[in-house]
Design an enzyme around this catalytic site. Structure first.
Site, PDB file in Angstrom:
ATOM      1  N   ASN A 153     -49.538  63.609 -26.418  1.00  5.79           N
ATOM      2  CA  ASN A 153     -48.997  64.449 -25.359  1.00  5.79           C
ATOM      3  C   ASN A 153     -49.632  65.840 -25.345  1.00  5.79           C
ATOM      4  OD1 ASN A 153     -47.515  62.358 -24.414  1.00  5.79           O
ATOM      5  ND2 ASN A 153     -45.505  63.170 -24.997  1.00  5.79           N
ATOM      6  N   ASN A 206     -40.704  58.214 -14.921  1.00  5.49           N
ATOM      7  CA  ASN A 206     -39.243  58.248 -14.771  1.00  5.49           C
ATOM      8  C   ASN A 206     -38.695  59.662 -14.612  1.00  5.49           C
ATOM      9  OD1 ASN A 206     -38.839  55.489 -14.843  1.00  5.49           O
ATOM     10  ND2 ASN A 206     -38.629  55.421 -17.063  1.00  5.49           N
ATOM     11  N   HIS A 256     -35.664  71.046 -29.920  1.00  6.76           N
ATOM     12  CA  HIS A 256     -35.194  69.828 -29.252  1.00  6.76           C
ATOM     13  C   HIS A 256     -35.456  68.643 -30.175  1.00  6.76           C
ATOM     14  CE1 HIS A 256     -33.969  67.299 -26.029  1.00  6.76           C
ATOM     15  NE2 HIS A 256     -35.162  66.843 -25.719  1.00  6.76           N
ATOM     16  N   ARG A 285     -25.311  66.989 -22.718  1.00  2.00           N
ATOM     17  CA  ARG A 285     -24.844  65.835 -23.504  1.00  2.00           C
ATOM     18  C   ARG A 285     -23.600  66.212 -24.305  1.00  2.00           C
ATOM     19  NH1 ARG A 285     -30.994  63.952 -24.932  1.00  2.00           N
ATOM     20  NH2 ARG A 285     -31.153  62.450 -23.236  1.00  2.00           N
TER      21      ARG A 285
END
Ligand code: APR
Length: 309
Positions: free
Chosen positions: A96, A12, A176, A152
């Site tokens: 990851n 995505n 983050h 945001r």
């Protein structure tokens, strides 16, 4: 434009990033690489077929190997698994890290002069993995988080104040995660301090929503995490580099004493230009913001210590 930008991961975030890069014609060739058989090829071809309609000449190529990525000017790393409801970014840590490590080894060999922009989560730690594995200088390894978190925050403020998003200037620093630090003292609406325009309770609610902005999307999507705004943020960083804009954007950068901290990636105000990270700006913070930044740094160091390199 530069000659080549590679996007690793055709999921995505990666595919949306590739499409945006091509539409802005930031590179002659945009290469998408992914381990999934046929996915980067299929998505890349589909995107390239949109070129005559959208009117861009950047060529998009999808592949499972690194040959086509050789000599990239910029590499955006989005490979990895995304969050599901109830997961924190740190839950993705070792899966990851293994993926980012393998990708970084390939990039080091095939694009030794590239500037890396890391998007995979947990962002600050994955940026560290990429820097350690490639051995690239800090000027060429940046993490994408602050631009997204700030977008945001700005979008929520614009909505609450009923003003243009363009007129909200702001900066979200720190890691983050939910310890990120929106700088209220530097939030303005066309230069007017935001505190003159909104009451404290509303502002506090917006800060809280910003901190949990990623989780809010995950909760809706259920099967994955955000990608439209994250890809916009990664592409804005690429644009600042390709066009040598010298933009001041909050990015995760490797600290070497700035803000009294070193040996970790943390979101700080960065100047981005053709050389990648060209400067870290050290701004004056309130005592509360300094304390929050230190707390956020600790939240980054903990998974950093746990990561297997
Ligand atoms: N090399 C290349 N691609 C890989 C590798 C690898 N070693 N391992 C996994 N991938 C690919 C997957 O095949 C998949 O296509 O990474 C892609 C990830 O895509 P999505 O699952 O759609 O995840 P996405 O929403 O794009 O998020 C990717 O970005 O924002 C962060 O937290 C998010 O860590 C996540 C990453």
């Amino acid at each position: 434009m530069v000659n080549k930008i590679t996007v690793v991961g055709a999921g995505n975030v990666g595919a949306t990033t590739a499409q945006r890069l091509a539409e802005k014609e930031l590179a002659r060739t945009v290469v998408m690489v992914d381990v999934a058989d046929g996915i980067p090829q299929g998505k890349g071809l589909d995107q390239w077929e949109s070129a005559p309609i959208e009117g861009f000449d950047s060529r998009i190529v999808g592949t499972n190997g690194y040959e086509e990525t050789a000599g990239s000017d910029i590499v955006v790393i989005t490979a990895g698994i995304a969050r599901k409801p109830g997961m924190s970014r740190d839950d993705l840590l070792n899966t990851n890290a293994g993926i980012v490590k393998q990708v970084s080894e390939q990039i080091k060999k095939t694009s030794p002069n590239a500037i890396l922009i890391i998007v995979s989560n947990p962002l600050d730690v994955m940026s560290y993995v990429a820097k350690e594995v490639t051995g690239f200088p800090r000027e060429r390894v940046l993490g994408m988080a602050g631009v997204l978190d700030t977008a945001r925050y700005r979008s929520f403020l614009a909505e609450a104040l009923d003003v243009s998003v363009r007129d909200i200037q702001a900066m979200v620093l720190g890691g983050h995660g939910d310890t990120m630090v929106p700088l209220i003292s530097y939030t303005t609406v066309s230069g007017i301090p935001v505190t003159q325009l909104i009451d404290k309770a509303k502002l506090d609610a917006i800060v809280d929503r910003t901190r949990n902005g990623g989780a809010e999307i995950v909760k809706f999507l259920k099967t994955g995490s955000a990608y439209y705004a994250p890809s916009s943020a990664a592409v804005q960083m690429c644009e600042a580099i390709v066009l040598d804009q010298k933009r001041i954007l909050p990015c995760a950068a490797w600290l070497e004493g700035e803000y009294g901290m070193k040996d970790l990636f943390l979101g700080v105000p960065c100047k981005l230009g053709r050389n990648g990270l060209e400067q870290i700006l050290e701004v004056t913070l309130t005592d509360a913001e300094t304390a929050e930044l230190a707390k956020s740094a600790e939240a980054v160091r903990e998974p950093m210590r746990a990561v297997k390199l």
